[in-house]
Design a protein around this motif. Structure first.
Motif, mmCIF file in Angstrom:
data_model
loop_
_atom_site.group_PDB
_atom_site.id
_atom_site.type_symbol
_atom_site.label_atom_id
_atom_site.label_comp_id
_atom_site.label_asym_id
_atom_site.label_seq_id
_atom_site.Cartn_x
_atom_site.Cartn_y
_atom_site.Cartn_z
ATOM 1 N N ARG A 125 35.906 38.758 35.079
ATOM 2 C CA ARG A 125 37.095 38.505 35.893
ATOM 3 C C ARG A 125 37.937 39.772 36.031
ATOM 4 N NH1 ARG A 125 39.022 34.228 33.305
ATOM 5 N NH2 ARG A 125 38.311 32.686 34.828
ATOM 6 N N GLU A 126 38.151 40.455 34.922
ATOM 7 C CA GLU A 126 38.985 41.669 34.937
ATOM 8 C C GLU A 126 38.347 42.761 35.804
ATOM 9 O OE1 GLU A 126 41.074 44.834 31.801
ATOM 10 O OE2 GLU A 126 39.574 43.388 31.095
ATOM 11 N N GLU A 176 38.646 41.784 39.527
ATOM 12 C CA GLU A 176 40.025 41.957 39.995
ATOM 13 C C GLU A 176 40.337 43.430 40.217
ATOM 14 O OE1 GLU A 176 43.162 40.097 37.799
ATOM 15 O OE2 GLU A 176 42.058 38.225 37.575
ATOM 16 N N ASN A 177 39.965 44.280 39.246
ATOM 17 C CA ASN A 177 40.259 45.714 39.340
ATOM 18 C C ASN A 177 39.513 46.344 40.519
ATOM 19 O OD1 ASN A 177 41.921 45.589 37.110
ATOM 20 N ND2 ASN A 177 40.347 46.263 35.668
ATOM 21 N N ALA A 191 41.072 45.127 43.807
ATOM 22 C CA ALA A 191 42.403 45.731 43.958
ATOM 23 C C ALA A 191 42.295 47.196 44.388
ATOM 24 C CB ALA A 191 43.178 45.622 42.652
ATOM 25 N N PRO A 224 48.308 43.749 46.976
ATOM 26 C CA PRO A 224 47.678 43.521 45.661
ATOM 27 C C PRO A 224 47.007 42.147 45.590
ATOM 28 C CG PRO A 224 49.918 44.377 45.429
ATOM 29 C CD PRO A 224 49.739 44.038 46.877
ATOM 30 N N ASP A 267 45.397 38.930 43.046
ATOM 31 C CA ASP A 267 45.425 38.301 41.734
ATOM 32 C C ASP A 267 44.336 37.241 41.691
ATOM 33 O OD1 ASP A 267 46.397 36.183 43.255
ATOM 34 O OD2 ASP A 267 48.482 36.498 42.647
ATOM 35 N N LEU A 268 44.220 36.565 40.574
ATOM 36 C CA LEU A 268 43.153 35.582 40.394
ATOM 37 C C LEU A 268 43.257 34.444 41.404
ATOM 38 C CD1 LEU A 268 40.711 34.676 38.778
ATOM 39 C CD2 LEU A 268 42.261 33.524 37.181
ATOM 40 N N ARG A 269 44.486 34.001 41.720
ATOM 41 C CA ARG A 269 44.659 32.911 42.682
ATOM 42 C C ARG A 269 44.163 33.331 44.059
ATOM 43 N NH1 ARG A 269 50.618 30.589 42.541
ATOM 44 N NH2 ARG A 269 49.695 29.286 44.163
ATOM 45 N N THR A 270 44.443 34.595 44.428
ATOM 46 C CA THR A 270 43.966 35.101 45.721
ATOM 47 C C THR A 270 42.450 35.121 45.747
ATOM 48 O OG1 THR A 270 45.932 36.486 45.928
ATOM 49 C CG2 THR A 270 44.060 37.041 47.335
#
Length: 303
Positions: free
Chosen positions: A27-28, A31-32, A35, A45, A47-50
């Protein structure tokens, strides 16, 4: 950058990451990665919800399911959808390049892209959705060869095909399989209340194998064509063949000669003229005469 375009770009980035050699992406890390790639495109930016909304949208639009494996702590593309991801990743990549690189993005400082854009870019994801869920579509179609005349069409969409930087819809119109340029589609709507049984027996490769480009005019016979060029033009035709049937007959310092088997359509003649500096049409003679007449008329206009 518009929200819809930004969302499509994120989908491309997610699929690109998950189709790589690394089978599970944490997940990290995802996301990175997203982003960073969106920052390069001046995006907002994430996030997880996006990302979760993007996963749902990817499944809804393209039928690709992104799953999470708790044991391996990573996201992955469902193996059943493995064959789909290359097809849709290519579509998204083209869409991304055609629409994202402009003055609103710093990509233009190091990528010089051709500025061809479909007139109605929103057609592509809508058409994919209609094809995937077998919904008819209705739209206004511009007939360029009839002076821009517009007719309303209700069709059963089956495939999207790209050719020479343009997208085409293959759809059944009153029982006949026809080709529509996406550039000429306006006011597209999906008829969600209706469904149809999609014909899965269409051999798409067979459909276009004897044509140059998208137009397969079956009333025109398939012919054997022989063309001669000098070595310089030959070097280009070796790297970018005119047609998949291209067979090299002679390749030396004096001549590059090829044989083709296809229908001699207007699109094919235009392709010949585009690289005609050293062209000699060896056969058939009617093609040679057709090219000669084009040259003669051009000389009269420009003499």
């Amino acid at each position: 950058m518009g929200r819809k375009l930004e969302g499509l770009q994120r989908m491309l980035i997610i699929i690109n990451k998950l189709k790589g050699l690394q089978h599970y992406v944490s997940r990290e890390e995802l996301e990175n990665y997203v982003a960073l790639r969106m920052e390069e495109r001046d995006g907002t930016p994430v996030d997880l919800r996006t990302l979760q909304r993007d996963f749902n949208e990817i499944e809804s639009l393209f039928g690709i399911r992104i799953c999470f494996d708790k044991k391996r702590n990573g996201y992955y593309i469902n193996e059943e959808d493995d064959l789909k991801k290359e097809q849709y990743e290519r579509l998204l990549l083209n869409f991304d390049l055609l629409n994202a690189i402009d003055s609103t993005s710093n990509l233009h400082t190091y990528v010089l892209a051709e500025h061809h854009r479909p007139m109605d870019c929103e057609c592509l994801p809508l058409l994919i959705k209609a094809i995937k869920f077998s919904h008819p579509v209705i739209f206004n179609y511009i007939y360029v060869r009839e002076g821009g005349k517009i007719r309303e069409k209700k069709v059963l969409p089956h495939y999207l095909k790209e050719d020479q930087q343009r997208w085409y819809l293959l759809a059944y119109d009153k029982g006949m399989l026809k080709t529509f340029s996406v550039d000429c589609i306006r006011n597209l709507s999906i008829l969600y209340e209706e469904t149809f049984k999609r014909n899965m027996n269409i051999n798409v490769e067979e459909l276009f194998k004897d044509s140059y480009g998208i137009w397969n005019q079956t009333d025109i016979p398939v012919e054997e064509i022989e063309l001669s060029y000098d070595a310089l033009d030959g070097s280009f035709l070796k790297s970018v063949p005119l047609h998949h049937s291209q067979e090299v007959l002679v390749d030396n310092e004096e001549e590059f000669r090829i044989r083709l088997h296809l229908r001699i359509t207007n699109d094919f003649v235009m392709a010949l003229l585009a690289r005609s500096r050293s062209l000699t049409v060896v056969k058939p003679m009617h093609l040679r005469e057709r090219v000669r007449k084009v040259y003669e008329e051009a000389l009269k206009r420009n003499g």
